[in-house]
Design an enzyme around this catalytic site. Structure first.
Site, PDB file in Angstrom:
ATOM      1  N   ARG A   1       0.824  -1.220   0.000  1.00 17.33           N
ATOM      2  CA  ARG A   1       0.000   0.000   0.000  1.00 17.33           C
ATOM      3  C   ARG A   1       0.855   1.265   0.000  1.00 17.33           C
ATOM      4  NH1 ARG A   1      -2.753  -3.663   2.918  1.00 17.33           N
ATOM      5  NH2 ARG A   1      -1.858  -2.940   4.883  1.00 17.33           N
TER       6      ARG A   1
ATOM      7  N   GLU B   1       4.168 -10.029  14.130  1.00 15.25           N
ATOM      8  CA  GLU B   1       3.477 -10.639  15.268  1.00 15.25           C
ATOM      9  C   GLU B   1       3.635 -12.160  15.232  1.00 15.25           C
ATOM     10  OE1 GLU B   1      -0.217  -8.564  15.202  1.00 15.25           O
ATOM     11  OE2 GLU B   1      -0.725  -9.428  17.153  1.00 15.25           O
TER      12      GLU B   1
HETATM   13  P1  AMP Z   1       4.188  -2.033  11.348  1.00 15.53           P
HETATM   14  O1  AMP Z   1       5.383  -2.618  10.681  1.00 15.53           O
HETATM   15  O2  AMP Z   1       3.694  -2.825  12.518  1.00 15.53           O
HETATM   16  O3  AMP Z   1       4.368  -0.561  11.687  1.00 15.53           O
HETATM   17  O4  AMP Z   1       3.004  -2.132  10.324  1.00 15.53           O
HETATM   18  C1  AMP Z   1       2.952  -1.286   9.255  1.00 15.53           C
HETATM   19  C2  AMP Z   1       2.630  -2.012   7.985  1.00 15.53           C
HETATM   20  O5  AMP Z   1       1.586  -2.973   8.162  1.00 15.53           O
HETATM   21  C3  AMP Z   1       2.133  -1.009   6.994  1.00 15.53           C
HETATM   22  O6  AMP Z   1       2.742  -1.314   5.754  1.00 15.53           O
HETATM   23  C4  AMP Z   1       0.638  -1.188   6.963  1.00 15.53           C
HETATM   24  O7  AMP Z   1       0.186  -1.230   5.640  1.00 15.53           O
HETATM   25  C5  AMP Z   1       0.354  -2.511   7.656  1.00 15.53           C
HETATM   26  N1  AMP Z   1      -0.556  -2.386   8.809  1.00 15.53           N
HETATM   27  C6  AMP Z   1      -0.261  -2.584  10.104  1.00 15.53           C
HETATM   28  N2  AMP Z   1      -1.326  -2.455  10.901  1.00 15.53           N
HETATM   29  C7  AMP Z   1      -2.346  -2.136  10.073  1.00 15.53           C
HETATM   30  C8  AMP Z   1      -3.750  -1.853  10.289  1.00 15.53           C
HETATM   31  N3  AMP Z   1      -4.300  -1.868  11.489  1.00 15.53           N
HETATM   32  N4  AMP Z   1      -4.491  -1.565   9.199  1.00 15.53           N
HETATM   33  C9  AMP Z   1      -3.940  -1.540   7.963  1.00 15.53           C
HETATM   34  N5  AMP Z   1      -2.651  -1.806   7.705  1.00 15.53           N
HETATM   35  C10 AMP Z   1      -1.854  -2.095   8.743  1.00 15.53           C
END
Ligand code: AMP
Length: 179
Positions: free
Chosen positions: A67, A104
């Protein structure tokens, strides 16, 4: 509230329990389908790559699969600089740097072409959601392996109940909306 923040609030919808129970997924597709909303957030994200006089201060915009690509590519065009994709393992055909990081559940590997960012280049990272910050931290490591510097991170949405902000390595964060 600014126009772009109002667009994010109105046009990004919550989908409960996707892709797994307990996750509230931020679905950007209604925002993408709205020309005014999409345009307004692209312009607001691009401001993160300019100084107070409106001069572009980065020479690449980096988007994270998948995205992140949707926003980073038009932001690069708006700033008048190149776009660099950071992709999941095995997708880029040339020589790559790679970084693995924990999700996770399990591990993710991200890659960038070694010649996509020149030593000393200042880049802006763009993604849709900042959650735990793992994706930004891994992308920052890839930029640094190329010899580049992360000058800023711009996201549509920051999930402030998660510690993503701590993973930026000192780079300034622009979040159009915080939940
Ligand atoms: P993080 O690495 O945990 O910061 O997660 C960020 C990545 O995961 C981004 O590329 C987001 O597109 C996706 N992501 C994580 N949590 C969500 C959420 N609640 N809704 C949509 N996309 C998420």
């Amino acid at each position: 509230m600014s126009d772009h923040a109002a667009h994010v609030e109105r046009l990004v919808r919550d989908i409960a329990d996707f892709p797994k129970p307990g996750i509230v997924f931020k679905d950007i597709t209604p925002l993408l389908a709205d020309h005014e909303g999409f345009r307004s957030v692209v312009l607001a994200l691009a401001a993160a790559g300019r100084d107070a006089d409106g001069t572009t201060t980065v020479s690449k915009v980096v988007g994270m699969e998948a995205r992140g690509f949707i926003f980073a590519a038009p932001v690069a065009l708006e700033l008048g600089v190149g776009f660099v994709p950071v992709r999941k393992a095995g997708k880029l055909p040339g020589e790559t740097h790679e970084v693995s990081y924990s999700l996770e559940y399990g591990e993710e590997v991200l890659e960038v072409h070694r010649d996509a960012i020149a030593p000393g280049e200042r880049v802006l990272l763009v993604d849709d959601v900042l959650a735990t910050g793992g994706t930004v931290a891994a992308t920052r490591a890839l930029v640094e392996q190329c010899g580049g510097e992360v000058a800023g991170v711009a996201v549509l949405m920051e999930l402030s109940f998660l510690p993503g902000r701590d993973q930026l390595g000192g780079a300034p964060l622009t979040a159009l909306h915080t939940v």
